[in-house]
Design an enzyme around this catalytic site. Structure first.
Site, PDB file in Angstrom:
ATOM      1  CB  SER A 175      -0.952  -0.034   1.205  1.00 37.12           C
ATOM      2  OG  SER A 175      -2.002   0.893   1.023  1.00 37.12           O
ATOM      3  CE  LYS A 227     -15.385  20.338   7.627  1.00 41.08           C
ATOM      4  NZ  LYS A 227     -14.013  20.629   7.180  1.00 41.08           N
TER       5      LYS A 227
END
Length: 347
Positions: A175, A227
């Site tokens: 990763s 948000k």
């Protein structure tokens, strides 16, 4: 047994007093250090060739007989004489011996080691040239996107100066760890090192039903449609979850583009599935360039180059040292009490 109990209580009281005093001193130092310049560390450099030579000398001193040692000494004198001539010739021709700088990055989820890495790279760039080489011994299972992005950006400071960068993976570079590895001009991995995991994952526990069951309301107030897409305590909507997945997909696309840019020989469509490959399988997929351990690679270079390990060591303040002493004292008394009162007991 009564004596042991009294001894344990006395020991606990004594250590408690010492620890209390240390904490008071630490508090005073903390208050007095406010506003002062943040303390820094220092760069430590050691010649790895000397470490290899010392290991070789120790082995030879045990395994060689007297005649073999005499022959070895003669060969060593001859070698030193030849090296002296070669050094003089290189000096006359203005061709210094190649330098290899070795860095180590042991990555956690936050890529915390990037703080030291940036200092080490800065130090190396004051001296390194395209004739030299940097070897990064990298171990990381990955972690946060932004911190590993920063770590990868630090490595591009090396390659942007046309200084060869070799990344060696002995255990795992997955990763975010593989994102860093991709910056290298050459990637080496041990036969069973874990490579790849080109994917993005996010796990978010949700306690909304538990709170609802107990008649507890949790309110989130935001300005901006996206948000907050998903939350741990509020009710997650399908729209919010869809947006969250979209953001993950976008991050994955950026990751794949990054790998394609730095390792064009990789078939990203085939390997960017989040899967991992062991060393030999990673080589078949062009995720690495050779199956080799970092020790094997560095040992092979000891005759042709001066190999330097470069580390950034943070200086501990007196406050930190006293804090550590307090923790050690506390741990010590606990261990002693356990040892005293668990005698002849087995778990």
């Amino acid at each position: 047994m009564e004596f042991l109990s009294q001894y344990g209580l006395f020991l606990a009281k004594a250590v408690t007093i010492v620890v209390a005093i240390l904490f008071v001193v630490v508090g005073i130092l903390a208050a007095s250090s406010k506003g002062k310049k943040e303390h820094r560390g220092q760069i430590e450099v050691s010649l790895l060739n000397d470490h290899y030579d010392d290991a070789e000398d120790i082995i030879k001193s045990f395994v060689l007989d007297d005649d073999e040692r005499k022959q070895e000494q003669k060969a060593l004198k001859k070698k030193l004489k030849e090296e002296k001539k070669a050094k003089k010739k290189a000096s006359d021709e203005d061709e210094p011996k190649k330098r290899i700088y070795v860095l180590k990055f042991d990555g956690d989820v936050k890529a915390s080691a990037v703080a030291s890495l940036r200092e080490e790279i800065t130090a190396i760039l004051t001296m390194a040239t395209p004739a030299d080489e940097v070897v990064l011994c990298l171990e990381s299972p990955g972690g946060m996107v932004h911190t590993y992005g920063l770590a990868a950006s630090q490595l591009t400071r090396i390659t942007s100066k046309d200084i060869p960068l070799t990344v060696a993976v002995d255990a795992v570079a997955a990763s975010g760890g593989y994102m860093m590895a991709c910056i290298g001009n050459k990637i080496l991995a041990a036969p069973f090192a874990i490579i790849g995991s080109i994917g993005v994952v996010a796990e978010v526990p949700n306690f909304h039903r538990l709170l609802k069951k107990n008649d507890i309301d949790f309110e989130t107030f935001t300005a901006g449609e996206h948000k907050r897409t998903v939350t741990m305590f509020g009710e997650n909507t399908d729209k919010g979850k869809a947006k969250f997945v979209q953001e993950l997909e976008d991050t994955h696309e950026l990751f794949k583009s990054f790998v394609s840019e730095h390792r064009p020989q990789v078939n990203v469509a085939a390997v960017a599935t989040g899967e991992i490959w062991y060393g030999k399988r990673a080589l078949e997929n062009n995720l690495i360039d050779d199956v080799q351990t970092s020790d094997e690679y560095l040992m092979s270079k000891r005759k042709e180059a001066n190999i330097y390990t470069v580390t950034f060591e943070e200086k501990k303040t007196l406050q930190e040292k006293l804090g550590m002493a307090a923790r050690l004292a506390t741990d010590g008394v606990v261990n002693q009490l356990i040892e005293r009162f668990s005698h002849n007991r087995h778990f």
